[in-house]
Design an enzyme around this catalytic site. Structure first.
Site, PDB file in Angstrom:
ATOM      1  N   GLU A  44     -50.758 143.041 -35.009  1.00  0.00           N
ATOM      2  CA  GLU A  44     -51.994 143.592 -34.476  1.00  0.00           C
ATOM      3  C   GLU A  44     -53.144 142.661 -34.829  1.00  0.00           C
ATOM      4  O   GLU A  44     -53.171 142.076 -35.911  1.00  0.00           O
ATOM      5  CB  GLU A  44     -52.279 144.973 -35.068  1.00  0.00           C
ATOM      6  CG  GLU A  44     -51.206 145.990 -34.787  1.00  0.00           C
ATOM      7  CD  GLU A  44     -51.366 147.270 -35.587  1.00  0.00           C
ATOM      8  OE1 GLU A  44     -50.739 148.266 -35.204  1.00  0.00           O
ATOM      9  OE2 GLU A  44     -52.107 147.261 -36.588  1.00  0.00           O
ATOM     10  N   ASP A  75     -45.208 152.133 -37.959  1.00  0.00           N
ATOM     11  CA  ASP A  75     -44.276 152.856 -37.092  1.00  0.00           C
ATOM     12  C   ASP A  75     -42.821 152.549 -37.401  1.00  0.00           C
ATOM     13  O   ASP A  75     -41.959 153.421 -37.242  1.00  0.00           O
ATOM     14  CB  ASP A  75     -44.534 152.513 -35.631  1.00  0.00           C
ATOM     15  CG  ASP A  75     -45.731 153.254 -35.067  1.00  0.00           C
ATOM     16  OD1 ASP A  75     -46.436 153.931 -35.838  1.00  0.00           O
ATOM     17  OD2 ASP A  75     -45.980 153.153 -33.844  1.00  0.00           O
TER      18      ASP A  75
END
Length: 399
Positions: free
Chosen positions: A152, A168
């Site tokens: 990210e 996640d």
């Protein structure tokens, strides 16, 4: 704080619900012109795998607020309108480097996920609300049997924030880095030698269902370990997995005060928590109640949401993120002054977030994003620079 708000932006674009928040889009600094429209990202494939690699840069254009993707030159493309049922998204893949090779692309001012997959392109679809991200906790997700992962980043006028993430899932290993104006390079995300297999072996050996987080292909190939929040969703972990610890915390603070000092640069800002009638009430230094929390369940703790919701404010959000970190790291019983920022005391209780424990233990620098507020105390795997010269994403060996 920066990494979590970015994930909130991605969630608004259709990302999975458990992505926390990395960037409050920072107000541009006076030297805002120092950051160009795009910067180079060097992709290096040290994985040792022969599979073809596919790379995707998907996110939100910070200049326009549009959702879309960037190609290898850093040019932004807005997603077309989606449908219901979802329609196929345009092929946004960029050919990645072969094993032992590197390639450089340009990344624009974006709040983004950079996906990479081995051997097969990922499947993306568009709804009327935006992009549908992979959700491999769902056995019918078309990406369920593809080996992939993502990083990210946010690049804006104030600089670059780039992180690895396991919020996640824990999957294909990689590291991130940034080159500064003086030529030095900061990097994070590398596993220790043997660390990839050690995480999976640790989950298998942990009683209580933790080995059920591991997903494999039909041929037995290990693909990933789901986060414990998804483990609850899929039934791999029992809903009661944290009940004993949560109950002990609530019992302790019925007779003891929990002091939260949420801002390291504001030591005078403190809140005081006590449990009464099953509710933890927080007061300020004047004795006024500022917020209250019902006793959380495991889903609220692992996801840092629901009963531990953390709005982007200056009171409840900062208190909630502190509680979330304390529950996940199991420090609330050993230290009534939070946050506890010394990793020496993390994950010592038998009832803890063993997924996060194992991942941090196998990181070369001890840093990871194993849950949404893992940056409390600066234990996150993040690099940042206000004048980035180049970014790095390195696909690491699996063994």
């Amino acid at each position: 704080m920066l990494a979590r708000l970015k994930r909130q932006l991605l969630a608004a674009a259709g990302a999975s619900a458990l992505l926390g928040a990395l960037l409050t889009l920072a107000t541009p600094s006076p030297a805002s012109g120092a950051v160009p429209a795009t910067i180079p990202l060097k992709l290096t494939n040290n994985s040792g795998r022969a599979d073809a690699v596919y790379v995707y840069n998907l996110g939100t254009n910070l200049a326009t607020g549009q959702q879309g993707w960037a190609d290898a030159s850093g040019t932004f493309h807005a997603w077309p309108a989606g449908g219901n049922p979802p329609t196929p998204a345009p092929d946004a893949s960029i050919p990645g480097p072969a094993a032992g090779q590197s390639t450089t692309i340009r990344i624009p001012k974006f709040s983004s996920r950079i996906y990479f997959s081995y051997g097969q392109k990922l499947v993306f679809r568009l709804t009327t609300g935006g992009l549908v991200q992979p959700a491999v906790q769902n056995p019918s997700d078309p990406n369920r049997n593809i080996l992939f992962n993502w990083s990210e980043y946010t690049l804006n006028d104030s600089g670059l924030w780039l992180n690895s993430t396991q919020v996640d899932m824990f999957s294909a290993p990689y590291a991130v880095g940034v080159q500064r104006a003086d030529g030095s390079v900061a990097n994070t995300g590398h596993l220790k030698s043997g660390g990839y297999n050690a995480v999976f072996n640790g989950l298998r050996g942990q009683s209580g269902g933790w080995g059920g987080l591991i997903q494999t292909r039909p041929d037995g190939t290990v693909l990933r370990a789901l986060s414990p929040a998804y483990g609850l969703e899929t039934g791999a972990l029992p809903a009661s997995v944290l009940d004993d610890y949560i109950n002990r915390v609530w019992q302790k603070y019925a007779t003891t005060t929990l002091t939260v000092t949420p801002f390291a640069d504001q030591p005078g800002t403190r809140y005081y928590g006590r449990v009464s009638g099953g509710v933890m009430n927080f007061t300020n230094s004047s004795g006024a109640t500022v917020t209250s929390f019902q006793k959380p369940d495991a889903s609220s703790v692992f996801g840092c949401h629901r009963l531990l919701d953390a709005p982007n404010d200056l009171v409840r959000g900062p208190i909630s993120r502190t509680l979330c970190a304390g529950f996940n790291r199991s420090t609330l019983l050993t230290n009534p002054n939070q946050p506890d920022t010394s990793s020496a005391g993390f994950y010592k209780d038998a009832v803890t977030n063993h997924y996060a424990r194992l991942i941090h233990a196998q990181m070369a620098d001890g840093k990871a994003y194993a849950f949404a507020f893992d940056d409390v105390g600066h234990h996150e795997s993040l690099v940042h620079d206000g004048n980035p010269q180049q970014a790095y994403l390195t696909l690491d060996p699996f063994s």
